[in-house]
Motif scaffolding. Structure first.
Motif, PDB file in Angstrom:
ATOM      1  N   TRP A 146       0.849  -1.182   0.000  1.00  0.00           N
ATOM      2  CA  TRP A 146       0.000   0.000   0.000  1.00  0.00           C
ATOM      3  C   TRP A 146       0.887   1.235   0.000  1.00  0.00           C
ATOM      4  O   TRP A 146       1.942   1.238   0.629  1.00  0.00           O
ATOM      5  N   VAL A 147       0.458   2.285  -0.696  1.00  0.00           N
ATOM      6  CA  VAL A 147       1.164   3.567  -0.683  1.00  0.00           C
ATOM      7  C   VAL A 147       0.188   4.663  -0.278  1.00  0.00           C
ATOM      8  O   VAL A 147      -1.023   4.559  -0.529  1.00  0.00           O
ATOM      9  N   GLU A 148       0.729   5.703   0.350  1.00  0.00           N
ATOM     10  CA  GLU A 148      -0.108   6.846   0.706  1.00  0.00           C
ATOM     11  C   GLU A 148      -0.601   7.481  -0.591  1.00  0.00           C
ATOM     12  O   GLU A 148       0.194   7.742  -1.505  1.00  0.00           O
ATOM     13  N   SER A 149      -1.901   7.725  -0.683  1.00  0.00           N
ATOM     14  CA  SER A 149      -2.510   8.107  -1.958  1.00  0.00           C
ATOM     15  C   SER A 149      -1.973   9.402  -2.548  1.00  0.00           C
ATOM     16  O   SER A 149      -1.845   9.510  -3.756  1.00  0.00           O
ATOM     17  N   ASN A 150      -1.645  10.389  -1.726  1.00  0.00           N
ATOM     18  CA  ASN A 150      -1.233  11.662  -2.316  1.00  0.00           C
ATOM     19  C   ASN A 150       0.284  11.866  -2.354  1.00  0.00           C
ATOM     20  O   ASN A 150       0.781  12.553  -3.222  1.00  0.00           O
ATOM     21  N   LYS A 151       1.045  11.278  -1.463  1.00  0.00           N
ATOM     22  CA  LYS A 151       2.486  11.540  -1.425  1.00  0.00           C
ATOM     23  C   LYS A 151       3.306  10.515  -2.196  1.00  0.00           C
ATOM     24  O   LYS A 151       4.299  10.862  -2.817  1.00  0.00           O
ATOM     25  N   ARG A 152       2.954   9.260  -2.095  1.00  0.00           N
ATOM     26  CA  ARG A 152       3.652   8.165  -2.776  1.00  0.00           C
ATOM     27  C   ARG A 152       5.160   8.187  -2.538  1.00  0.00           C
ATOM     28  O   ARG A 152       5.950   8.043  -3.456  1.00  0.00           O
ATOM     29  N   LYS A 153       5.545   8.375  -1.263  1.00  0.00           N
ATOM     30  CA  LYS A 153       6.959   8.388  -0.891  1.00  0.00           C
ATOM     31  C   LYS A 153       7.389   7.099  -0.213  1.00  0.00           C
ATOM     32  O   LYS A 153       8.571   6.820  -0.107  1.00  0.00           O
ATOM     33  N   VAL A 154       6.404   6.331   0.255  1.00  0.00           N
ATOM     34  CA  VAL A 154       6.701   5.113   0.991  1.00  0.00           C
ATOM     35  C   VAL A 154       5.609   4.083   0.710  1.00  0.00           C
ATOM     36  O   VAL A 154       4.452   4.447   0.524  1.00  0.00           O
ATOM     37  N   ALA A 155       6.013   2.820   0.637  1.00  0.00           N
ATOM     38  CA  ALA A 155       5.039   1.733   0.539  1.00  0.00           C
ATOM     39  C   ALA A 155       5.182   0.877   1.782  1.00  0.00           C
ATOM     40  O   ALA A 155       6.294   0.640   2.272  1.00  0.00           O
ATOM     41  N   VAL A 156       4.053   0.428   2.287  1.00  0.00           N
ATOM     42  CA  VAL A 156       4.013  -0.442   3.458  1.00  0.00           C
ATOM     43  C   VAL A 156       3.452  -1.784   3.018  1.00  0.00           C
ATOM     44  O   VAL A 156       2.475  -1.830   2.278  1.00  0.00           O
ATOM     45  N   TRP A 157       4.090  -2.853   3.457  1.00  0.00           N
ATOM     46  CA  TRP A 157       3.615  -4.202   3.170  1.00  0.00           C
ATOM     47  C   TRP A 157       2.864  -4.679   4.405  1.00  0.00           C
ATOM     48  O   TRP A 157       3.438  -4.794   5.480  1.00  0.00           O
ATOM     49  N   ILE A 158       1.573  -4.946   4.253  1.00  0.00           N
ATOM     50  CA  ILE A 158       0.752  -5.424   5.364  1.00  0.00           C
ATOM     51  C   ILE A 158       0.686  -6.946   5.281  1.00  0.00           C
ATOM     52  O   ILE A 158       0.504  -7.513   4.199  1.00  0.00           O
ATOM     53  N   GLU A 159       0.855  -7.579   6.440  1.00  0.00           N
ATOM     54  CA  GLU A 159       0.880  -9.041   6.478  1.00  0.00           C
ATOM     55  C   GLU A 159       0.357  -9.546   7.811  1.00  0.00           C
ATOM     56  O   GLU A 159       0.135  -8.773   8.738  1.00  0.00           O
ATOM     57  N   ASP A 160       0.171 -10.848   7.884  1.00  0.00           N
ATOM     58  CA  ASP A 160      -0.252 -11.492   9.112  1.00  0.00           C
ATOM     59  C   ASP A 160       0.963 -11.690  10.009  1.00  0.00           C
ATOM     60  O   ASP A 160       1.998 -12.172   9.561  1.00  0.00           O
ATOM     61  N   CYS A 161       0.829 -11.314  11.258  1.00  0.00           N
ATOM     62  CA  CYS A 161       1.889 -11.512  12.262  1.00  0.00           C
ATOM     63  C   CYS A 161       1.253 -12.207  13.462  1.00  0.00           C
ATOM     64  O   CYS A 161       0.630 -11.541  14.305  1.00  0.00           O
ATOM     65  N   ASN A 162       1.336 -13.513  13.479  1.00  0.00           N
ATOM     66  CA  ASN A 162       0.782 -14.310  14.579  1.00  0.00           C
ATOM     67  C   ASN A 162      -0.700 -14.042  14.810  1.00  0.00           C
ATOM     68  O   ASN A 162      -1.147 -13.845  15.932  1.00  0.00           O
ATOM     69  N   GLY A 163      -1.474 -13.997  13.726  1.00  0.00           N
ATOM     70  CA  GLY A 163      -2.916 -13.814  13.830  1.00  0.00           C
ATOM     71  C   GLY A 163      -3.381 -12.369  13.883  1.00  0.00           C
ATOM     72  O   GLY A 163      -4.576 -12.114  13.898  1.00  0.00           O
ATOM     73  N   LEU A 164      -2.447 -11.434  13.931  1.00  0.00           N
ATOM     74  CA  LEU A 164      -2.770 -10.003  13.924  1.00  0.00           C
ATOM     75  C   LEU A 164      -2.150  -9.388  12.678  1.00  0.00           C
ATOM     76  O   LEU A 164      -1.234  -9.952  12.089  1.00  0.00           O
TER      77      LEU A 164
END
Length: 145
Positions: free
Chosen positions: A22-40
């Motif tokens: 995912w990237v911030e919609s207006n800045k597009r300076k960073v992408a974050v990878w969201i994943e499962d971490c022990n059920g959270l």
């Protein structure tokens, strides 16, 4: 070191599965990878538009209040942690770390009907906070680090 995968954005499909980039919609300076971490759900910095500081060194967690952690690279840094599913499209009770100022915030995440992700950080109660809109990247991004 393993080769870095290149991720291109699939067509937006409305789903409660928010894992992936995912990237911030207006800045597009960073992408974050969201994943499962022990059920959270958790998320780490996956891509940075600018990998290096003005001095030419890899960007570090310089604003961390813990001096011992200030040398951590921003690339790969976990900034979302402990989000629990509340319903099909909402997660809460998580923590958001902002490396820009070294502060931790309570957080909620919600997947909107248009496929955007609303990430809200706050202190105390959600009323006193800020919401950032994230989207799936439309450009090819390569994992940093």
């Amino acid at each position: 070191m393993l080769a870095s995968p290149v991720v291109s954005a699939p067509e937006i499909i409305i789903s409660d599965d928010i894992r992936g980039p995912w990237v911030e919609s207006n800045k597009r300076k960073v992408a974050v990878w969201i994943e499962d971490c022990n059920g959270l759900l958790c998320g780490r910095i996956y891509w940075l538009k600018k990998l290096r500081s003005a001095s030419g060194h890899p960007k570090r967690d310089l604003n961390n209040p813990d001096i011992a952690l200030r040398d951590r690279p921003l690339c790969g840094l976990t900034i979302l942690n402990g989000f629990r599913r509340v319903n099909d499209n909402t997660w809460n009770a998580g923590k958001i770390y902002n490396p820009g100022d070294g502060r931790d915030f309570n957080g909620t995440i919600s997947l909107e009907n248009d496929g955007t992700l609303k990430v809200r950080g706050y202190v105390g109660i959600p009323l006193f906070g800020k919401t950032v809109e994230w989207v799936r990247p439309q450009e090819n991004i390569e994992q940093c680090g």
